[in-house]
Each structure stands twice: as structure tokens, then as C-alpha cells.
Design a protein around this motif. Structure first.
Motif, PDB file in Angstrom:
ATOM      1  N   GLU A 204       7.721   0.562   7.664  1.00  0.00           N
ATOM      2  CA  GLU A 204       8.568   1.546   6.977  1.00  0.00           C
ATOM      3  C   GLU A 204      10.003   1.034   6.843  1.00  0.00           C
ATOM      4  O   GLU A 204      10.644   1.212   5.802  1.00  0.00           O
ATOM      5  CB  GLU A 204       8.547   2.876   7.746  1.00  0.00           C
ATOM      6  CG  GLU A 204       7.229   3.633   7.666  1.00  0.00           C
ATOM      7  CD  GLU A 204       6.888   4.030   6.235  1.00  0.00           C
ATOM      8  OE1 GLU A 204       7.806   4.299   5.441  1.00  0.00           O
ATOM      9  OE2 GLU A 204       5.681   4.049   5.910  1.00  0.00           O
ATOM     10  N   GLN A 205      10.501   0.407   7.896  1.00  0.00           N
ATOM     11  CA  GLN A 205      11.877  -0.099   7.834  1.00  0.00           C
ATOM     12  C   GLN A 205      11.995  -1.274   6.857  1.00  0.00           C
ATOM     13  O   GLN A 205      12.994  -1.413   6.148  1.00  0.00           O
ATOM     14  CB  GLN A 205      12.360  -0.527   9.227  1.00  0.00           C
ATOM     15  CG  GLN A 205      13.806  -0.935   9.291  1.00  0.00           C
ATOM     16  CD  GLN A 205      14.750   0.144   8.807  1.00  0.00           C
ATOM     17  OE1 GLN A 205      14.516   1.338   9.047  1.00  0.00           O
ATOM     18  NE2 GLN A 205      15.814  -0.251   8.114  1.00  0.00           N
ATOM     19  N   ALA A 206      10.971  -2.096   6.793  1.00  0.00           N
ATOM     20  CA  ALA A 206      10.977  -3.208   5.829  1.00  0.00           C
ATOM     21  C   ALA A 206      11.028  -2.675   4.394  1.00  0.00           C
ATOM     22  O   ALA A 206      11.706  -3.235   3.526  1.00  0.00           O
ATOM     23  CB  ALA A 206       9.742  -4.081   6.030  1.00  0.00           C
ATOM     24  N   LEU A 207      10.332  -1.546   4.139  1.00  0.00           N
ATOM     25  CA  LEU A 207      10.394  -0.916   2.820  1.00  0.00           C
ATOM     26  C   LEU A 207      11.796  -0.391   2.522  1.00  0.00           C
ATOM     27  O   LEU A 207      12.276  -0.465   1.391  1.00  0.00           O
ATOM     28  CB  LEU A 207       9.373   0.213   2.722  1.00  0.00           C
ATOM     29  CG  LEU A 207       7.921  -0.206   2.446  1.00  0.00           C
ATOM     30  CD1 LEU A 207       6.975   0.971   2.619  1.00  0.00           C
ATOM     31  CD2 LEU A 207       7.793  -0.787   1.043  1.00  0.00           C
TER      32      LEU A 207
ATOM     33  N   ALA B 202       0.813  -1.213   0.000  1.00  0.00           N
ATOM     34  CA  ALA B 202       0.000   0.000   0.000  1.00  0.00           C
ATOM     35  C   ALA B 202       0.846   1.262   0.000  1.00  0.00           C
ATOM     36  O   ALA B 202       0.385   2.326  -0.431  1.00  0.00           O
ATOM     37  CB  ALA B 202      -0.932  -0.012   1.210  1.00  0.00           C
ATOM     38  N   ARG B 203       2.090   1.166   0.480  1.00  0.00           N
ATOM     39  CA  ARG B 203       2.961   2.335   0.582  1.00  0.00           C
ATOM     40  C   ARG B 203       3.893   2.518  -0.624  1.00  0.00           C
ATOM     41  O   ARG B 203       4.584   3.518  -0.718  1.00  0.00           O
ATOM     42  CB  ARG B 203       3.810   2.240   1.856  1.00  0.00           C
ATOM     43  CG  ARG B 203       3.014   2.481   3.131  1.00  0.00           C
ATOM     44  CD  ARG B 203       3.809   2.056   4.357  1.00  0.00           C
ATOM     45  NE  ARG B 203       3.195   2.458   5.597  1.00  0.00           N
ATOM     46  CZ  ARG B 203       2.147   1.862   6.146  1.00  0.00           C
ATOM     47  NH1 ARG B 203       1.596   0.820   5.534  1.00  0.00           N
ATOM     48  NH2 ARG B 203       1.642   2.296   7.285  1.00  0.00           N
ATOM     49  N   ARG B 204       3.936   1.547  -1.526  1.00  0.00           N
ATOM     50  CA  ARG B 204       4.845   1.660  -2.677  1.00  0.00           C
ATOM     51  C   ARG B 204       4.280   2.637  -3.708  1.00  0.00           C
ATOM     52  O   ARG B 204       3.103   2.586  -4.052  1.00  0.00           O
ATOM     53  CB  ARG B 204       5.072   0.296  -3.325  1.00  0.00           C
ATOM     54  CG  ARG B 204       5.809  -0.703  -2.459  1.00  0.00           C
ATOM     55  CD  ARG B 204       6.157  -1.973  -3.245  1.00  0.00           C
ATOM     56  NE  ARG B 204       6.724  -2.982  -2.367  1.00  0.00           N
ATOM     57  CZ  ARG B 204       6.081  -4.084  -1.976  1.00  0.00           C
ATOM     58  NH1 ARG B 204       4.855  -4.317  -2.431  1.00  0.00           N
ATOM     59  NH2 ARG B 204       6.654  -4.947  -1.172  1.00  0.00           N
ATOM     60  N   THR B 205       5.178   3.470  -4.233  1.00  0.00           N
ATOM     61  CA  THR B 205       4.796   4.379  -5.310  1.00  0.00           C
ATOM     62  C   THR B 205       4.778   3.609  -6.628  1.00  0.00           C
ATOM     63  O   THR B 205       5.339   2.509  -6.716  1.00  0.00           O
ATOM     64  CB  THR B 205       5.799   5.540  -5.415  1.00  0.00           C
ATOM     65  OG1 THR B 205       7.081   5.006  -5.803  1.00  0.00           O
ATOM     66  CG2 THR B 205       5.931   6.280  -4.091  1.00  0.00           C
TER      67      THR B 205
ATOM     68  N   ALA C  52       9.968  -0.771 -10.381  1.00  0.00           N
ATOM     69  CA  ALA C  52      11.329  -1.206 -10.069  1.00  0.00           C
ATOM     70  C   ALA C  52      11.320  -2.565  -9.366  1.00  0.00           C
ATOM     71  O   ALA C  52      12.186  -3.414  -9.623  1.00  0.00           O
ATOM     72  CB  ALA C  52      12.018  -0.160  -9.191  1.00  0.00           C
ATOM     73  N   ARG C  53      10.307  -2.771  -8.506  1.00  0.00           N
ATOM     74  CA  ARG C  53      10.248  -4.037  -7.780  1.00  0.00           C
ATOM     75  C   ARG C  53       9.932  -5.200  -8.715  1.00  0.00           C
ATOM     76  O   ARG C  53      10.478  -6.291  -8.573  1.00  0.00           O
ATOM     77  CB  ARG C  53       9.187  -3.952  -6.677  1.00  0.00           C
ATOM     78  CG  ARG C  53       9.169  -5.171  -5.771  1.00  0.00           C
ATOM     79  CD  ARG C  53       8.193  -5.012  -4.621  1.00  0.00           C
ATOM     80  NE  ARG C  53       8.317  -6.134  -3.712  1.00  0.00           N
ATOM     81  CZ  ARG C  53       7.719  -7.315  -3.872  1.00  0.00           C
ATOM     82  NH1 ARG C  53       6.960  -7.515  -4.941  1.00  0.00           N
ATOM     83  NH2 ARG C  53       7.886  -8.283  -2.992  1.00  0.00           N
TER      84      ARG C  53
END
Length: 413
Positions: free
Chosen positions: A132-135, A16-19, A25-26
Motif C-alpha cells: 500500500e505504501q509503495a502505491l 492488482a490494486r490499481r484502478t 495515468a501510470r
């Protein structure tokens, strides 16, 4: 006091937080990781193997072009695997980043399992920090920066210890459950789908060479219940004349045999001067060679030896295959049988007709004739997937035993 968060799925929270740029890129990174994994060539080979086996089973005539194509693809995948192995071990950076990426995946997966299990017991603020840290770990992993990834993984490890440390200890039931799942999957595959079998003797020469590894189709005749030797229902069809089957020897259940089905229930089988006669009808065979040489294995001496045989091409109810007859016994006027096959049984013989403990000879037991019950049949041999036999690569180093590349993906006919 911090409020507890609702049940969290870490993977969903990260997604949900990925742009859009991060998502693109992922995706590219995931494909790169998949294609540079040692599992990639093995998976591609497995994906190609399923339609190949289906094709040669449904349309045997296609083997003439399908086998060379599959063999070429298999050798390409071997080269792919070797190249990956060398690259991953020669490049220090690649070796280091792969280890860090593995540690990162394991840590993120552990956090996801814990957050799902504790069902909202972790404060919402702590869950947010971990997400957030996992991202950040994921971004550093995609960038391939060893130093940064190392630092980000260390930070995530500290957060995990701080907020999830009390839940990190794996219970005995977690371990048992994981082991039981893996065991169940392996049992289902071997019991219902496919099972490997190694050819231990020369009884099926020249069709199958000593050291051939074949895949056995476990579902074609029905799901067999091991140990009980019962087939509760049929899936595709019953065993047919000409099928090469692997079965648990009903005379000595500690051994598995591989032979060819000659007679099915109700058949009367005779062998007259080496010719198979079924229900009074001689099965056609053509002489191919009177000095055909095969390589057999002496278990006592632990060495290979040559045998000169007479080679025939036999047509058994429309299934063409090679058979051998001993050159010394060839002129004899031997008659074997008649053998009347009982219900729910088959009569089997080896293609190496003078060197096979088959139904004619009690399957190696003390009785005069032995039939194979349907419940003892494990499945139908489909294809040779590996061969470690006489000759081939590196045979000079291992007493004549080498990698027989020419046997790869050979259909069992």
C-alpha cells in the motif's frame, strides 16, 4: 503471532490494486518518463541504426539517400539530448523530483527483491503495508509533488527498515552475480554482435579518416573465440574481396589492424604499376585526381600534415572504392608478387597503397609476405558512427582535431 504470507511479487501486488484510472495515468507517466530520460535519444538512435545498417549492407545503392536521412536524425537526437540535459539541470523542481523518483524506484525494487528472496518469511500484514505504501509513493511520484513524494518515500523507507531490515544486507554473491551478468552481456555483445574500432593511422585513407570510429560486424563471418583465434562455424559467409576487415595481427597479436581484403583462398595476387591483378585479371581503376590532398597525423610531432596523392576509383570484383597512390612513385614500373593466398587465409592491403603495412610487407613484421588467417579476423567494418579527426567542430581549440559531423553514419565501402 502473525502468520507468514505466501511468496509475494511486489510488482504484481501493486498492479492488482490499481484502478483503471490509475492504470491510465501510470501509462501516460511511464511514457513521459521514458521520453524525458537521457537514454531516450540514445535508444531512439540505436533503434534507427539497426535497420539503417541492414539497409546499406543489403542494398548499398540506398546509401545516397539513407545516409543523409540518418545523419539528420542523428543530429536531431543530439539536439534532443542537449535540450534534455539543459532542462533537467536548469529547473530546480525537475532536478529534485527526478532524484526523488530515482530513490523511490530503487527502494521499491529493493523491497521486491527481498520479498521474492525470503519466500514468505515476512508476515502477511507487513507485506500488505509495504504494498500500500509503495502505491502511495507511486501516486505521489506521478503527481510530481516534491514535498509529498519526499514524505511518502520516507514512510516507505521506515516500513522497509522495520519489516525487511534483517534481509537488507546484500550478500557478496548478490554483488558478484550482478557484476557477472553485466560483464557477460558486454562480452557477448563485443564477441558476437558488434564492436567499436578507432582508425589509428592513414593506411586506409581516403576511405577511412584518422580518428574515425567504426562499428565492426562480429557475426557475419562466424563467432570467433578470442585468444584461441578459432572460428568454429560460419554464420553468414566467408570474407570476400573488397571487404574492409578488422583483424588481430597474426605477426604481432598485441595489435589490431584494419585493411581491405584483396585476395581470398586460392587467389594469385599481383600489383603491376599500381594495378591490382587477381588470377591474371587486372582490376579496373579510373584516375580521379592527380593532386588530391589528404590529412595525415605525425605521431612523433603530434600534429597534422598534408600529403598530395593521386586519387583513383578502383573496382575490386564489383566493389568500388577509392585508393591513393603516391605522386612521386606514380611513374615507376613496380611489380609486386605474385602472392598465392593459402587456404583459410586472406591477402589484405590498405587503400593508401604506398603507406600501408599490409600483407605485401609482412603486416609490419620481419617476414616478406603475411596472410591473415580466418581465425584472426574480428569482423567486417560497417559504418562510421563518430569521427574525431582533422577539421570539424572545435578543431581550432584542439590542434586541428575536431568533430567531423560530415563523417557521421558514412558506410564503409
Amino acid at each position: 503471532m502473525n502468520a507468514a504470507s505466501p511468496p509475494v511479487k511486489l510488482g504484481a501486488a501493486m498492479a492488482a490494486r490499481r484502478t483503471p484510472e490509475q492504470l491510465k495515468a501510470r501509462r501516460q507517466w511511464v511514457w513521459r518518463e521514458m521520453l524525458t530520460s537521457l537514454w531516450a535519444p540514445l535508444s531512439l538512435l540505436g533503434i534507427a541504426f539497426v535497420p539503417y545498417v541492414t539497409l546499406i549492407e543489403v542494398a548499398p545503392s540506398t546509401a545516397g539517400w539513407a545516409q543523409p536521412a540518418m545523419k539528420g536524425f542523428g543530429l536531431l537526437m543530439v539536439a534532443y539530448f542537449v535540450a534534455l540535459l539543459i532542462w533537467r539541470n536548469v529547473s530546480p523542481k525537475e532536478k529534485a523530483i527526478r532524484q526523488l523518483r530515482h530513490d523511490a524506484r530503487e527502494l521499491i525494487a529493493e523491497d521486491e527483491r527481498i520479498l521474492a528472496r525470503v519466500q514468505g518469511k515476512v508476515p502477511a500484514q507487513a507485506s500488505e503495508r509495504i504494498t500500500e505504501q509503495a502505491l502511495r509513493v507511486e501516486t505521489a511520484s506521478m503527481e510530481g509533488d516534491v514535498a509529498r513524494l519526499q514524505a511518502e518515500v520516507k514512510t516507505l523507507e521506515a516500513l522497509t527498515a522495520e519489516h525487511l531490515g534483517a534481509y537488507r544486507k546484500q550478500s557478496a554473491w548478490d554483488f558478484i552475480g550482478g557484476f557477472a551478468k553485466a560483464l557477460l552481456i558486454a562480452l557477448v555483445i563485443r564477441t558476437v554482435i558488434v564492436e567499436p574500432y578507432r582508425i589509428p593511422s592513414g593506411s586506409m585513407l581516403p576511405t577511412l579518416q584518422i580518428g574515425d570510429q567504426v562499428f565492426v560486424n562480429k557475426f557475419i563471418y562466424g563467432v570467433r573465440i578470442p585468444f584461441l583465434n578459432v572460428v568454429p562455424f560460419r554464420i553468414v559467409r566467408a570474407p570476400a574481396r573488397g571487404d574492409v576487415i578488422v583483424f588481430n595481427n597474426p605477426v604481432d597479436e598485441s595489435k589490431d589492424f584494419i585493411k581491405r581484403v584483396i585476395g581470398v583462398p586460392g587467389d594469385t595476387v599481383e600489383i603491376v604499376d599500381g594495378v591490382v591483378v587477381i588470377n591474371g585479371q587486372p582490376q579496373p581503376r579510373q584516375l580521379v585526381s592527380t593532386d588530391y590532398v589528404v590529412h595525415n597525423w605525425n605521431e612523433q610531432g603530434g600534429e597534422w600534415f598534408d600529403e598530395e596523392e593521386v586519387l583513383y576509383r578502383e573496382d575490386l570484383a564489383g566493389v568500388e572504392h577509392a585508393t591513393l597512390q603516391n605522386a612521386v612513385q606514380q611513374p615507376s614500373k613496380a611489380r609486386e608478387g605474385p602472392f598465392v593466398v593459402p587456404a583459410d587465409h586472406v591477402f589484405v592491403m590498405g587503400d593508401n597503397r604506398n603507406n600501408s603495412l599490409d600483407s605485401r610487407y609482412g603486416l609490419g613484421g620481419p617476414i616478406r609476405v603475411a596472410y591473415v588467417p580466418f581465425g584472426h579476423i574480428k569482423g567486417k567494418a560497417m559504418v562510421v558512427w563518430l569521427s574525431l579527426g582533422y577539421g570539424g567542430l572545435l578543431s581550432n581549440l584542439f590542434g586541428g582535431t575536431g568533430l567531423r559531423v560530415d563523417r557521421f553514419f558514412e558506410p564503409v565501402r
